[in-house]
Design a protein around this motif. Structure first.
Motif, PDB file in Angstrom:
ATOM      1  N   THR A  45      -3.250   1.792   2.723  1.00 25.14           N
ATOM      2  CA  THR A  45      -3.277   0.353   2.970  1.00 25.14           C
ATOM      3  C   THR A  45      -4.121  -0.007   4.183  1.00 25.14           C
ATOM      4  O   THR A  45      -4.899  -0.952   4.142  1.00 25.14           O
ATOM      5  N   VAL A  46      -3.972   0.754   5.287  1.00 26.02           N
ATOM      6  CA  VAL A  46      -4.698   0.378   6.504  1.00 26.02           C
ATOM      7  C   VAL A  46      -6.119   0.932   6.519  1.00 26.02           C
ATOM      8  O   VAL A  46      -6.890   0.646   7.427  1.00 26.02           O
ATOM      9  N   TYR A  74       0.089  -8.559 -11.828  1.00 21.29           N
ATOM     10  CA  TYR A  74      -1.189  -8.430 -12.542  1.00 21.29           C
ATOM     11  C   TYR A  74      -0.917  -8.070 -14.007  1.00 21.29           C
ATOM     12  O   TYR A  74      -1.579  -7.213 -14.574  1.00 21.29           O
ATOM     13  N   GLN A 125       3.600   6.107  -7.774  1.00 20.84           N
ATOM     14  CA  GLN A 125       3.228   5.013  -6.861  1.00 20.84           C
ATOM     15  C   GLN A 125       1.881   5.291  -6.198  1.00 20.84           C
ATOM     16  O   GLN A 125       1.127   4.371  -5.915  1.00 20.84           O
ATOM     17  N   LEU A 168      -0.610   4.313  -8.596  1.00 20.15           N
ATOM     18  CA  LEU A 168      -0.540   2.883  -8.890  1.00 20.15           C
ATOM     19  C   LEU A 168      -1.052   2.031  -7.725  1.00 20.15           C
ATOM     20  O   LEU A 168      -1.617   0.968  -7.957  1.00 20.15           O
ATOM     21  N   LEU A 169      -0.871   2.498  -6.478  1.00 17.78           N
ATOM     22  CA  LEU A 169      -1.401   1.711  -5.362  1.00 17.78           C
ATOM     23  C   LEU A 169      -2.928   1.696  -5.415  1.00 17.78           C
ATOM     24  O   LEU A 169      -3.550   0.643  -5.235  1.00 17.78           O
ATOM     25  N   SER A 207       5.467   7.615   1.219  1.00 15.90           N
ATOM     26  CA  SER A 207       5.497   6.396   2.014  1.00 15.90           C
ATOM     27  C   SER A 207       4.393   6.398   3.073  1.00 15.90           C
ATOM     28  O   SER A 207       3.734   5.378   3.294  1.00 15.90           O
ATOM     29  N   PHE A 229      -3.828  -0.606  -8.103  1.00 19.94           N
ATOM     30  CA  PHE A 229      -3.625  -1.990  -7.684  1.00 19.94           C
ATOM     31  C   PHE A 229      -4.777  -2.455  -6.806  1.00 19.94           C
ATOM     32  O   PHE A 229      -5.323  -3.539  -7.000  1.00 19.94           O
ATOM     33  N   HIS A 266      -7.139  -5.410  -7.697  1.00 19.20           N
ATOM     34  CA  HIS A 266      -7.077  -6.578  -6.807  1.00 19.20           C
ATOM     35  C   HIS A 266      -8.459  -6.873  -6.214  1.00 19.20           C
ATOM     36  O   HIS A 266      -8.907  -8.021  -6.209  1.00 19.20           O
ATOM     37  N   LEU A 323       0.982   5.904   1.247  1.00 21.40           N
ATOM     38  CA  LEU A 323       0.748   4.512   0.825  1.00 21.40           C
ATOM     39  C   LEU A 323       0.337   3.664   2.025  1.00 21.40           C
ATOM     40  O   LEU A 323      -0.561   2.828   1.931  1.00 21.40           O
ATOM     41  N   GLY A 324       0.977   3.924   3.165  1.00 21.21           N
ATOM     42  CA  GLY A 324       0.622   3.196   4.381  1.00 21.21           C
ATOM     43  C   GLY A 324      -0.799   3.493   4.815  1.00 21.21           C
ATOM     44  O   GLY A 324      -1.551   2.587   5.177  1.00 21.21           O
ATOM     45  N   MET A 325      -1.180   4.762   4.763  1.00 23.49           N
ATOM     46  CA  MET A 325      -2.535   5.132   5.178  1.00 23.49           C
ATOM     47  C   MET A 325      -3.577   4.515   4.265  1.00 23.49           C
ATOM     48  O   MET A 325      -4.637   4.071   4.709  1.00 23.49           O
ATOM     49  N   ARG A 328       1.843  -1.732 -16.517  1.00 15.82           N
ATOM     50  CA  ARG A 328       1.536  -3.096 -16.099  1.00 15.82           C
ATOM     51  C   ARG A 328       2.007  -3.279 -14.669  1.00 15.82           C
ATOM     52  O   ARG A 328       3.183  -3.099 -14.372  1.00 15.82           O
ATOM     53  N   LEU A 329       1.083  -3.617 -13.782  1.00 18.94           N
ATOM     54  CA  LEU A 329       1.436  -3.842 -12.388  1.00 18.94           C
ATOM     55  C   LEU A 329       2.069  -5.219 -12.259  1.00 18.94           C
ATOM     56  O   LEU A 329       1.537  -6.186 -12.793  1.00 18.94           O
ATOM     57  N   PRO A 330       3.202  -5.317 -11.554  1.00 17.13           N
ATOM     58  CA  PRO A 330       3.768  -6.641 -11.317  1.00 17.13           C
ATOM     59  C   PRO A 330       2.713  -7.529 -10.640  1.00 17.13           C
ATOM     60  O   PRO A 330       1.925  -7.037  -9.833  1.00 17.13           O
TER      61      PRO A 330
END
Lengths: 198, 284
Positions: free
Chosen positions: A194-195, A12, A56, A59-60, A187, A63, A67, A190-192, A8-10
């Motif tokens: 995201t952008v 959501y 993670q 999960l990202l 880390s 997410f 989303h 996850l940043g890559m 369960r994603l926080p």
């Protein structure tokens, strides 16, 4: 019956995520053909488990898929293809499938199913996957540590264009203790992710 | 004395403070119903603490609410550009091994950016605590203890100088380099059962840079100037803490000067900036 772990994603909580892991999968070609035929029964994100670095990491992507699906901004056709798409640093869905998705030779498989409707439950996913996947189901712990267990760091580095050992340059700021290599890599990834697409 | 004149002048009343118990903004999706508390508020963004991806991954959510005084189209463009600029700089720093919080997620249409939580306290608080202890020690006349204090502090200053030097080396200028935007992250202990001790006065740990909201990845021509301004702003932040903190800053500059090629030039430029202040002459 396949072993399914529910995440369960926080923020959501209303949309649980069902994840199953398999090794020695023998019918990857069949599963892939069902994806290509867009069989609604096979609406899963089938992933090559060696391409997932850490929980993670998966999960990202999950997410982002959830989303974007909830806010009606999917770039791919379904939430599950969006998940595969979100993993890749480039904006090409076909390439994402070739890199992170199931291929005919995949033996280590990750199956992710978003419970977007109430009829998709841990039991229903477990039953269906147990029937269709010819492979050995692997248990996933509560925190999902196993999700990164089969990661092929070399291959993942290549996809995200990360050069070895963080960076080889001298004068790297290491004013703390020894860094957790995988954590650092995660880390950056996850940043890559995201952008991406901006 | 004319008492009548005094009576006619009404004292200026400060406006009543607005109620602060209710949130000023509704949070964006998916945090709308999460009932988060504000950690800090800047001119543009609100900062919240929450968890992201897993229930035990603490994170910071930086939310840039829509500005009602801007045209909606412009507002969306600016918000997107600013969130992305910050995220890109952070990813760049992470890749290059500069100690910064990692980017965990973002949604520039909704206006939020989720960042890794950094444990520890700000260098600002460390300096304040140190200044207090130094004053106390000087009063009691314990010279030797004061010296050991200094050595640990100088070590911290060298780490600050190195991390800023490394940041500048990769072509990033922070834009708001104050002691409050430097965190001292305590070293992770082997036994995870013990939570980090926030009250300890230890100066051990990694210096981490935070708040890249004004950061730029500058072009070569501007770099030296912006780097020097970064250092100048940091110098002023040190000077504002305590008079005893000023000599400490020399140690920051010393290790900065040794940290990368071109640092010497920046230090020379800093002399000019000191003379004229942060703002550049319009004739330049």
């Amino acid at each position: 019956m396949a072993k399914v772990r529910t995440f369960r994603l926080p923020h959501y909580d209303a949309y649980p995520i069902q994840v199953a892991m398999f090794k020695d999968v023998k019918n990857a070609a069949f599963l892939r053909s069902q994806l290509l035929a867009a069989n609604p029964e096979f609406d899963y994100a089938f992933l090559d488990a060696t391409m997932i670095l850490t929980p993670q990491h998966l999960l990202l992507a999950t997410f982002q898929a959830l989303h974007n699906s909830r806010t009606s901004r999917l770039k791919a056709r379904t939430a599950h293809s969006e998940l595969v798409f979100r993993l890749h640093p480039n904006n090409n869905i076909g390439e994402s499938y070739r890199t992170f998705g199931i291929s005919d030779s995949t033996t280590r498989l990750l199956a992710v199913k978003l419970s977007l409707t109430p009829d998709v439950t841990s039991e229903s996913v477990s039953r269906h996957l147990g029937e269709v996947v010819e492979g050995e189901s692997v248990e996933i712990g509560e925190a999902g540590e196993e999700l990164g267990g089969w990661a092929d760091e070399g291959k993942i580095r290549k996809v995200y264009k990360l050069n070895g050992n963080g960076n080889g340059k001298t004068g790297v700021v290491k004013n703390g203790q020894a860094r957790d290599e995988r954590k650092e890599m995660e880390s950056v990834i996850l940043g890559m992710m995201t952008v991406k697409g901006s | 004395m004319a008492p009548s004149a005094e009576a006619t002048v009404e004292p200026i009343q400060p406006p009543p403070t607005p109620p602060t118990d209710r949130p000023l903004h509704t949070l964006p999706a998916p945090f709308t119903d999460s009932n988060l508390t504000v950690l800090a508020q800047g001119a543009e963004a609100l900062v919240y603490k929450t968890v992201f991806l897993t229930p035990n991954t603490p994170c910071v959510v930086k939310y840039r609410p829509p500005k009602p005084y801007r045209h909606p189209t412009l507002d969306r463009r600016l918000t997107k550009a600013r969130i992305l600029a910050e995220a890109r700089v952070l990813v760049r720093c992470k890749k290059e091994g500069v100690s910064v919080p990692g980017v965990l997620g973002a949604d520039w249409d909704e206006g939020w950016l989720a960042l890794e939580w950094v444990e520890g306290k700000t260098v600002r608080r460390v300096l304040d605590g140190w200044a207090e202890r130094i004053t106390a020690l000087q009063r009691e006349g314990k010279k030797t203890e004061e010296e050991t204090e200094d050595e640990a502090m100088l070590g911290l200053m060298r780490r600050v100088g190195r991390v800023v030097g490394r940041l500048h080396e990769i072509g990033v200028c922070h834009g708001d380099l104050t002691t409050s935007n430097l965190m001292l992250k305590p070293p992770e202990r082997a036994d995870t059962s013990r939570t980090p001790d926030h009250t300890s006065d230890s100066l051990e740990g990694e210096v981490t840079l935070i708040d890249f909201g004004l950061a730029t990845q500058s072009t070569r021509a501007m770099q030296e100037e912006e780097r020097a301004v970064d250092l100048y702003v940091l110098e002023r932040a040190f000077a504002a803490t305590h008079p005893a903190a000023e000599p400490l800053f020399q140690e920051v500059l010393k290790s900065y000067g040794e940290s990368f090629k071109g640092a010497r030039l920046t230090l020379r430029r800093l002399e000019d900036v000191r003379l004229r202040g942060r703002k550049r002459s319009m004739l330049g």
